[in-house]
Design a protein around this motif. Sequence first.
Motif, mmCIF file in Angstrom:
data_model
loop_
_atom_site.group_PDB
_atom_site.id
_atom_site.type_symbol
_atom_site.label_atom_id
_atom_site.label_comp_id
_atom_site.label_asym_id
_atom_site.label_seq_id
_atom_site.Cartn_x
_atom_site.Cartn_y
_atom_site.Cartn_z
ATOM 1 N N TYR A 58 0.887 -1.167 0.000
ATOM 2 C CA TYR A 58 0.000 0.000 0.000
ATOM 3 C C TYR A 58 0.920 1.209 0.000
ATOM 4 O O TYR A 58 1.439 1.574 1.059
ATOM 5 C CB TYR A 58 -0.867 0.037 1.261
ATOM 6 N N ILE A 89 3.940 1.135 2.296
ATOM 7 C CA ILE A 89 3.754 0.062 3.293
ATOM 8 C C ILE A 89 3.783 -1.306 2.621
ATOM 9 O O ILE A 89 3.030 -1.560 1.676
ATOM 10 C CB ILE A 89 2.402 0.220 4.024
ATOM 11 N N ALA A 110 2.572 -4.473 3.278
ATOM 12 C CA ALA A 110 1.673 -5.200 4.171
ATOM 13 C C ALA A 110 2.004 -6.694 4.139
ATOM 14 O O ALA A 110 1.965 -7.380 5.166
ATOM 15 C CB ALA A 110 0.232 -4.962 3.763
ATOM 16 N N PRO A 157 1.463 -9.938 15.502
ATOM 17 C CA PRO A 157 0.934 -8.737 16.151
ATOM 18 C C PRO A 157 -0.011 -7.988 15.212
ATOM 19 O O PRO A 157 -0.067 -8.300 14.018
ATOM 20 C CB PRO A 157 2.189 -7.906 16.434
ATOM 21 N N ASN A 158 -0.738 -7.021 15.732
ATOM 22 C CA ASN A 158 -1.615 -6.214 14.881
ATOM 23 C C ASN A 158 -0.805 -5.548 13.786
ATOM 24 O O ASN A 158 0.303 -5.072 14.029
ATOM 25 C CB ASN A 158 -2.319 -5.146 15.709
ATOM 26 N N GLY A 159 -1.352 -5.552 12.588
ATOM 27 C CA GLY A 159 -0.666 -4.906 11.468
ATOM 28 C C GLY A 159 0.399 -5.767 10.813
ATOM 29 O O GLY A 159 1.159 -5.307 9.973
ATOM 30 N N ALA A 160 0.465 -7.067 11.182
ATOM 31 C CA ALA A 160 1.507 -7.959 10.673
ATOM 32 C C ALA A 160 1.296 -8.332 9.204
ATOM 33 O O ALA A 160 2.233 -8.714 8.511
ATOM 34 C CB ALA A 160 1.568 -9.229 11.524
ATOM 35 N N GLY A 161 0.046 -8.248 8.752
ATOM 36 C CA GLY A 161 -0.237 -8.656 7.367
ATOM 37 C C GLY A 161 -1.111 -9.900 7.275
ATOM 38 O O GLY A 161 -1.313 -10.449 6.194
ATOM 39 N N LYS A 162 -1.664 -10.327 8.384
ATOM 40 C CA LYS A 162 -2.496 -11.545 8.406
ATOM 41 C C LYS A 162 -3.766 -11.364 7.563
ATOM 42 O O LYS A 162 -4.048 -12.174 6.677
ATOM 43 C CB LYS A 162 -2.889 -11.907 9.849
ATOM 44 N N SER A 163 -4.520 -10.312 7.863
ATOM 45 C CA SER A 163 -5.780 -10.096 7.145
ATOM 46 C C SER A 163 -5.540 -9.895 5.660
ATOM 47 O O SER A 163 -6.281 -10.425 4.831
ATOM 48 C CB SER A 163 -6.502 -8.858 7.676
ATOM 49 N N THR A 164 -4.514 -9.145 5.340
ATOM 50 C CA THR A 164 -4.224 -8.886 3.926
ATOM 51 C C THR A 164 -3.939 -10.199 3.192
ATOM 52 O O THR A 164 -4.479 -10.442 2.109
ATOM 53 C CB THR A 164 -3.024 -7.912 3.809
HETATM 54 P P1 ADP Z 1 -3.138 -7.831 10.563
HETATM 55 O O1 ADP Z 1 -4.307 -8.539 9.980
HETATM 56 O O2 ADP Z 1 -1.979 -8.748 10.822
HETATM 57 O O3 ADP Z 1 -3.461 -7.004 11.761
HETATM 58 P P2 ADP Z 1 -3.277 -6.262 8.126
HETATM 59 O O4 ADP Z 1 -3.104 -7.241 7.030
HETATM 60 O O5 ADP Z 1 -4.646 -5.778 8.416
HETATM 61 O O6 ADP Z 1 -2.582 -6.810 9.452
HETATM 62 O O7 ADP Z 1 -2.399 -4.967 7.809
HETATM 63 C C1 ADP Z 1 -1.028 -5.042 7.410
HETATM 64 C C2 ADP Z 1 -0.488 -3.623 7.160
HETATM 65 O O8 ADP Z 1 -1.112 -3.069 6.010
HETATM 66 C C3 ADP Z 1 -0.752 -2.660 8.290
HETATM 67 O O9 ADP Z 1 0.366 -1.792 8.381
HETATM 68 C C4 ADP Z 1 -1.964 -1.898 7.817
HETATM 69 O O10 ADP Z 1 -2.009 -0.605 8.379
HETATM 70 C C5 ADP Z 1 -1.760 -1.854 6.326
HETATM 71 N N1 ADP Z 1 -3.028 -1.806 5.564
HETATM 72 C C6 ADP Z 1 -4.000 -2.738 5.569
HETATM 73 N N2 ADP Z 1 -5.012 -2.403 4.740
HETATM 74 C C7 ADP Z 1 -4.669 -1.215 4.195
HETATM 75 C C8 ADP Z 1 -5.281 -0.329 3.237
HETATM 76 N N3 ADP Z 1 -6.452 -0.617 2.683
HETATM 77 N N4 ADP Z 1 -4.617 0.809 2.914
HETATM 78 C C9 ADP Z 1 -3.416 1.094 3.459
HETATM 79 N N5 ADP Z 1 -2.773 0.298 4.351
HETATM 80 C C10 ADP Z 1 -3.385 -0.834 4.719
#
Ligand code: ADP
Length: 314
Positions: A11, A14, A16, A35-42
């Motif tokens: 992004y 970033i 991700a 941890p939060n923000g690790a990239g799991k959801s992405t």
């Molecule tokens: P997790 O699920 O491990 O908490 P995410 O996959 O949600 O982590 O996020 C990974 C990184 O990507 C984080 O730094 C988050 O802020 C960033 N991020 C996620 N979605 C977006 C987006 N739509 N635009 C910009 N940055 C994003």
Amino acid sequence: MIETRNLTKHYGAIRAVDGVSFRVEPGQVLGFLGPNGAGKSTTMKIIAGFLAPTGGSASVLGHDVETEPVAARRSLGYLPEGAPSYGEMTVGAFLDFIADIRGLAGDERRRRIDDTIDRLTLGGVWNQTIETLSKGFRRRVGLAQAILHDPKVLILDEPTDGLDPNQKHEVRGLINAMAKDKTIVVSTHILEEVHAVCTRAIIIARGRILADDTPAGLEARSRFHQAVSLTTPNPLYAKETLARLEDVAKVEIDAQDQRVTAFPKPGRPIFAAVAELIRTQGLPVSELALERGRLDEVFREITTADAAPAEAAR
Ligand code: ADP
């Protein structure tokens, strides 16, 4: 079943997801920890076909999620973060709608809906709108839409997030029950969940895989692995006595609860020797435990060790 190759998602500046490769085989429940923000959801969104990667590839049952999205999605159920949208719909209307999307019809449709309601005990809220449900029930509705078509592959993003301990227990039981004939990826930042449901765990931080192991394998990396802890009225005396054992490397007293922990020299089990010492010295011990290792400590070590060089490089 699921394969990612050098998956990346940027992004802007970033990263991700930053070069993630793994395979998950049938019958495995893979815990995605970080941890939060690790990239799991992405990563999960990319596998589920909700987000295009910047680079690399992902496939489900051999179908590439970008070039064969329909085939990939057919065998996959996905529970996104948070609650299902369509809050104004009743649970029944929502699941009917999902059944339509999944192309379920006739007897099979009825059977799948009944089975799903049953597994998630949603019968009592069938006519209620989703927005009026408690958080736990909304999560169950989310799970219901993920499993309605009985997919071979399940991607569950923080399935127990926001649930109370009883609800967590129920959802973990459900995942275990489904694990036999499915491939499941579960993201979590709750470490006890790894024990409760996962056969394997990947630790991810800053978009990169830092460890890929069984829960027991991860625990074995802890300095507490095979350490012996005990509670006694005289911790200082116990510490001195234990330190004299040949295979004990170090003895510590916990500042908070005054528990005494003896750490073994590498590969030298000490439990029997400690128990024998307690007996021969007549040490008054109210509790004695062999430690498996502490996942929280391993998690912290792995995820923060990575941060140091990255920060320094900035
Ligand atoms: P997790 O699920 O491990 O908490 P995410 O996959 O949600 O982590 O996020 C990974 C990184 O990507 C984080 O730094 C988050 O802020 C960033 N991020 C996620 N979605 C977006 C987006 N739509 N635009 C910009 N940055 C994003």
